[in-house]
Design an enzyme around this catalytic site. Structure first.
Site, PDB file in Angstrom:
ATOM      1  CD  GLN A 188      -3.158  -4.243   6.952  1.00  0.00           C
ATOM      2  OE1 GLN A 188      -3.289  -3.166   6.368  1.00  0.00           O
ATOM      3  NE2 GLN A 188      -3.653  -5.356   6.475  1.00  0.00           N
ATOM      4  CG  ASP A 222      -9.037   0.646   6.194  1.00  0.00           C
ATOM      5  OD1 ASP A 222      -8.987   0.117   5.067  1.00  0.00           O
ATOM      6  OD2 ASP A 222      -8.141   0.551   7.046  1.00  0.00           O
ATOM      7  CE  LYS A 273      -3.771  -2.314   2.503  1.00  0.00           C
ATOM      8  NZ  LYS A 273      -4.443  -2.559   3.788  1.00  0.00           N
TER       9      LYS A 273
HETATM   10  N1  GUN Z   1      -6.782  -6.341   6.839  1.00  0.00           N
HETATM   11  C1  GUN Z   1      -7.249  -7.017   5.764  1.00  0.00           C
HETATM   12  N2  GUN Z   1      -7.819  -6.169   4.872  1.00  0.00           N
HETATM   13  C2  GUN Z   1      -7.697  -4.925   5.398  1.00  0.00           C
HETATM   14  C3  GUN Z   1      -8.097  -3.629   4.954  1.00  0.00           C
HETATM   15  O1  GUN Z   1      -8.690  -3.437   3.874  1.00  0.00           O
HETATM   16  N3  GUN Z   1      -7.791  -2.614   5.794  1.00  0.00           N
HETATM   17  C4  GUN Z   1      -7.151  -2.791   6.979  1.00  0.00           C
HETATM   18  N4  GUN Z   1      -6.909  -1.714   7.751  1.00  0.00           N
HETATM   19  N5  GUN Z   1      -6.788  -3.977   7.436  1.00  0.00           N
HETATM   20  C5  GUN Z   1      -7.050  -5.043   6.644  1.00  0.00           C
END
Ligand code: GUN
Length: 295
Positions: free
Chosen positions: A96, A119, A52
């Site tokens: 995350q 998110d 990311k």
């Molecule tokens: N863990 C798995 N997918 C995601 C996501 O899209 N965002 C975040 N913050 N954690 C994740």
């Protein structure tokens, strides 16, 4: 013939559409910025956060990863989030998931400033989505909808079956697919670990979205001819390759090929879209916070 729905291709067009929007913000002195908070050493989470933030860097956007010890207390993590809430270099904040077991994820998500919650996990943003007036749509569900519309799969009047009810994918995509909006407006069923006979539902489905985290789960015995399949799984299956593992989805691609009409591959399907939607949400967050309207 089964058409492959390339998230790589769709994400490229998303990035192209973002270039003038990013330029418009930069011309006003604003560089969209993302804070990524990574707690602990989970290998998959480290890989996700790295891909990311690399994308942000490659687009000349601002990003910082805040790496925190797995033993951090709930209160210390709250303080870290409050710091990034108050730091105006960051328009988006990503914590995350999953977090270590001793941390209450729901409480942590509520600490994120909802206007920086790119998110879309904060209850305020979940509420906006649920009433059909979204602010930030969670990245994976938003990416799935973008792939479907790009490949002209109109959900209106169709039966969408989702396997998995997580707050990250299953639940929000169930809301999105059933909203009274164009390319949506489906009849949506969510199957989960409490569903007695998953095949009963999937065999009726026009579109199946599989988000279980079980390698190669969905094979031809679950589907009817012509179904569209969206694979959200990214599972590491150990083997004797140089890397030591292969990435496989939740769908047994070999088994469903030539029965399904369309399919997202793993890798190169939903994964690249999650990152593209995170960038898009962060660009939109920057515009929102600075009162600039983009197109
Ligand atoms: N863990 C798995 N997918 C995601 C996501 O899209 N965002 C975040 N913050 N954690 C994740």
């Amino acid at each position: 013939m089964t058409q492959l729905f390339s998230g790589k291709e769709v994400s490229t067009s998303v990035y192209e559409s973002l270039v003038p929007r990013i330029q418009a913000l930069k011309s006003k002195g604003i560089t969209p910025g993302l804070a990524a908070i990574l707690v602990g050493e989970d290998p998959a989470s480290k890989v996700y956060v790295r891909s990311k933030t690399r994308k942000f860097t490659s687009l000349d956007l601002f990003t910082e990863t805040i790496r925190l010890d797995a033993e951090i207390s709930q209160n210390e993590l709250v303080l870290e989030i409050r710091n990034v809430n108050a730091d105006d270099r960051f328009h988006g904040i990503l914590v995350q998931l999953p977090l270590p077991k001793h941390i209450d994820e729901d409480k942590i998500i509520k600490v994120i400033d909802p206007v920086k919650d790119v998110d879309g996990f904060h209850p305020e943003n979940v509420g906006y989505l649920t009433v059909g007036n979204p602010r930030f749509i969670p990245c994976t569900p938003k990416g799935i909808m973008r792939i479907l519309s790009h490949y002209d799969v109109d959900l209106s009047g169709k039966h969408v079956v989702i396997i998995g009810r997580s707050n990250i994918v299953g639940r929000p995509v169930s809301i999105l697919t059933s909203l009274k909006k164009s390319f949506s407006n489906a009849t949506t069923t969510i199957c989960h670990s409490g569903t007695k006979d998953i095949r009963f539902f999937t065999k009726q489905a026009d579109i199946i979205i599989v988000a279980m985290g079980v390698p190669n789960f969905l094979d031809k015995s679950y589907i009817k001819p012509g179904v569209v399949l969206i694979d959200v799984g990214i599972n590491r299956v150990e083997d004797d390759s140089e890397r030591g593992y292969t990435l496989v989805g939740d769908i047994d691609r070999k088994s469903v090929t030539d029965i399904a009409s369309g399919l997202t591959p793993v890798p190169g399907g939903v994964g690249p879209m999650t990152i593209a939607m995170l960038v898009e949400n962060t660009v939109e967050a920057a515009a929102l916070q600075s009162g600039i309207s983009l197109d």
